[in-house]
Design an enzyme around this catalytic site. Sequence first.
Site, PDB file in Angstrom:
ATOM      1  N   ASP A 153       5.985   2.136   2.050  1.00  0.00           N
ATOM      2  CA  ASP A 153       4.889   1.009   2.262  1.00  0.00           C
ATOM      3  C   ASP A 153       4.183   1.335   3.700  1.00  0.00           C
ATOM      4  O   ASP A 153       4.728   1.321   4.803  1.00  0.00           O
ATOM      5  CB  ASP A 153       5.713  -0.415   2.361  1.00  0.00           C
ATOM      6  CG  ASP A 153       4.645  -1.332   2.502  1.00  0.00           C
ATOM      7  OD1 ASP A 153       3.699  -1.530   2.716  1.00  0.00           O
ATOM      8  OD2 ASP A 153       5.245  -2.521   2.094  1.00  0.00           O
ATOM      9  N   HIS A 154       2.728   1.674   3.672  1.00  0.00           N
ATOM     10  CA  HIS A 154       2.286   1.787   4.677  1.00  0.00           C
ATOM     11  C   HIS A 154       1.856   0.764   5.907  1.00  0.00           C
ATOM     12  O   HIS A 154       1.759   0.642   6.808  1.00  0.00           O
ATOM     13  CB  HIS A 154       0.882   2.576   4.341  1.00  0.00           C
ATOM     14  CG  HIS A 154       0.403   3.444   5.115  1.00  0.00           C
ATOM     15  ND1 HIS A 154       0.827   3.743   6.746  1.00  0.00           N
ATOM     16  CD2 HIS A 154      -0.456   4.585   5.145  1.00  0.00           C
ATOM     17  CE1 HIS A 154       0.265   4.640   7.074  1.00  0.00           C
ATOM     18  NE2 HIS A 154      -0.722   5.404   6.462  1.00  0.00           N
ATOM     19  N   ARG A 155       2.303  -0.729   5.353  1.00  0.00           N
ATOM     20  CA  ARG A 155       2.362  -1.621   6.137  1.00  0.00           C
ATOM     21  C   ARG A 155       3.540  -1.556   7.282  1.00  0.00           C
ATOM     22  O   ARG A 155       3.436  -1.932   8.228  1.00  0.00           O
ATOM     23  CB  ARG A 155       2.708  -3.051   5.492  1.00  0.00           C
ATOM     24  CG  ARG A 155       1.294  -3.330   4.613  1.00  0.00           C
ATOM     25  CD  ARG A 155       1.486  -4.544   3.847  1.00  0.00           C
ATOM     26  NE  ARG A 155       2.737  -4.477   2.943  1.00  0.00           N
ATOM     27  CZ  ARG A 155       3.263  -5.373   2.358  1.00  0.00           C
ATOM     28  NH1 ARG A 155       2.669  -6.433   2.252  1.00  0.00           N
ATOM     29  NH2 ARG A 155       4.432  -5.157   1.789  1.00  0.00           N
ATOM     30  N   PRO A 167       0.790  -1.107   0.109  1.00  0.00           N
ATOM     31  CA  PRO A 167       0.007  -0.138  -0.071  1.00  0.00           C
ATOM     32  C   PRO A 167       0.887   1.199   0.048  1.00  0.00           C
ATOM     33  O   PRO A 167       1.340   1.491   0.759  1.00  0.00           O
ATOM     34  CB  PRO A 167      -0.700  -0.157   1.343  1.00  0.00           C
ATOM     35  CG  PRO A 167      -0.060  -1.135   2.291  1.00  0.00           C
ATOM     36  CD  PRO A 167       0.685  -2.067   1.437  1.00  0.00           C
ATOM     37  N   VAL A 213       5.748   1.563   7.277  1.00  0.00           N
ATOM     38  CA  VAL A 213       5.949   2.759   7.867  1.00  0.00           C
ATOM     39  C   VAL A 213       4.573   3.443   8.383  1.00  0.00           C
ATOM     40  O   VAL A 213       3.715   3.758   7.382  1.00  0.00           O
ATOM     41  CB  VAL A 213       6.786   3.674   6.854  1.00  0.00           C
ATOM     42  CG1 VAL A 213       7.190   4.995   7.299  1.00  0.00           C
ATOM     43  CG2 VAL A 213       8.091   2.793   6.338  1.00  0.00           C
TER      44      VAL A 213
END
Length: 479
Positions: free
Chosen positions: A449-451, A273, A453
């Site tokens: 990567d929002h998973r 994401p 960070v």
Amino acid sequence: MIRDFPLPDLGEGLTESELVAWRVAVGDRVELNQIIADVETAKAVVELPSPYAGVITALHAAEGETVDVGAPLFSCDTGEADASSPAPSAGSASPAAQTAQPAPVAQASPASSGRDADAAADSSAADAAPGPNLVGYGAAAETGPKRRVRRSALAADLVPPVPEVQPAEPAAVAAPAAAATRSERPRSTPPVRKLARDLGLVLETIEGSGARGLITREDVERAASALAMPVPDDVSSLTAPGRTDAPAETRIPIKGVRKHTAAAMVRSAFTAPHVTEFLTVDVTATMELLRSLRDDREFAGRKVTPLTVVAKALCLAARRTPEVNSRWDEEAQEIVRFGGVNLGIAAATERGLVVPNVKAADRMSLGELADAIAALAETARAGRTSPADLSGGTISITNIGVFGIDAGTPILNPGEAAILAMGAVRRQPWEYRGEIALREVMTLSLSFDHRLVDGAQGSRFLADVGAVLREPGRALTMM
């Protein structure tokens, strides 16, 4: 003895490679580990050494041809009278191999069977032994042949089959033939439909001779001739001014670096994401620092650029926000944090995009970082980047400013948590110490990567990079 050399797995888990160029010809005598061909993998052009010493008897592929891993690449007469002595292996090399033993090695795929019954009997012992050693390749040989998916088979899976036309019921046979065959809109192309319209013809009255009843230009002209209607030689006289047929197409095979890049970008875009943040920074102090370094003896002959300073700032900021220097392990359901920075530098080459990386960039000085980046860029432009330089990256930079672009939304390199895009440096009006002044300004674009960070972590990391560029002295507070 004639020995066939199959194309080995070059340490990247690939199933095929393209033969770029031969370095030898039939009849040439070659030595052990002499470069015999350049092959292009999915990432770079690699020099392929010969595992045999002898005379080239056959080249099994032409330049530009794609060769499957395990398929014969060339044949070599090693000059051995028979196979009474054991074949060379990884642990016991031939005398020639012992004089030029390579460092890291791997076993190539087994040689193919002999050309006749005698050769097969002589080579049975050699075929049972491990293949010859190759310089610089560390992947183990495949245990069996790989089957390559044919393009026709792939197309059959992707393109839905054409539905069969069911025969009409007996009661429908009595209906007029025209009504049965013209229940749908006649199949034709836009230029053909316009030609028929300009000639006053109705497509429903014309029988198509093309595939699956397609009405062609010849069908329209034939119908017009039957009605004794003249058809102009120049169809353009019937079309509106300035309108022409569709332009010609050029089809380019998808292979090599382009094929790998496309697969990696799709995998990254639909797996991680992405979130992108932007920061515009006054980099006047950084540009003044670079101008002053040109007169510094320590940096004489070194190409220190804004990219070098951004790379150094990124390494310093990553220490304060280690989340950006990590990867997501889906199988183990773990977040892997890296103990150092292997900094990827996106490079545009004639064969496509590659991202070689500087190993242990966080431990380098500004001058060492400048030298490493310059060396990577030169090797990438020459198409000689090694597989080792293309693997193991932990975070990347892409310099879109060299193209005059200010900002973008870069896609993550697969397996990494962040990528930083640096825009062009522009002189523009900027608020400085309460007044408006001409300053040198750059925009930074960070995708992460929002998973791995969070928004706060990504923002802090980007702010730290910007702080170093705004005031290079801030680097002392982050070391």
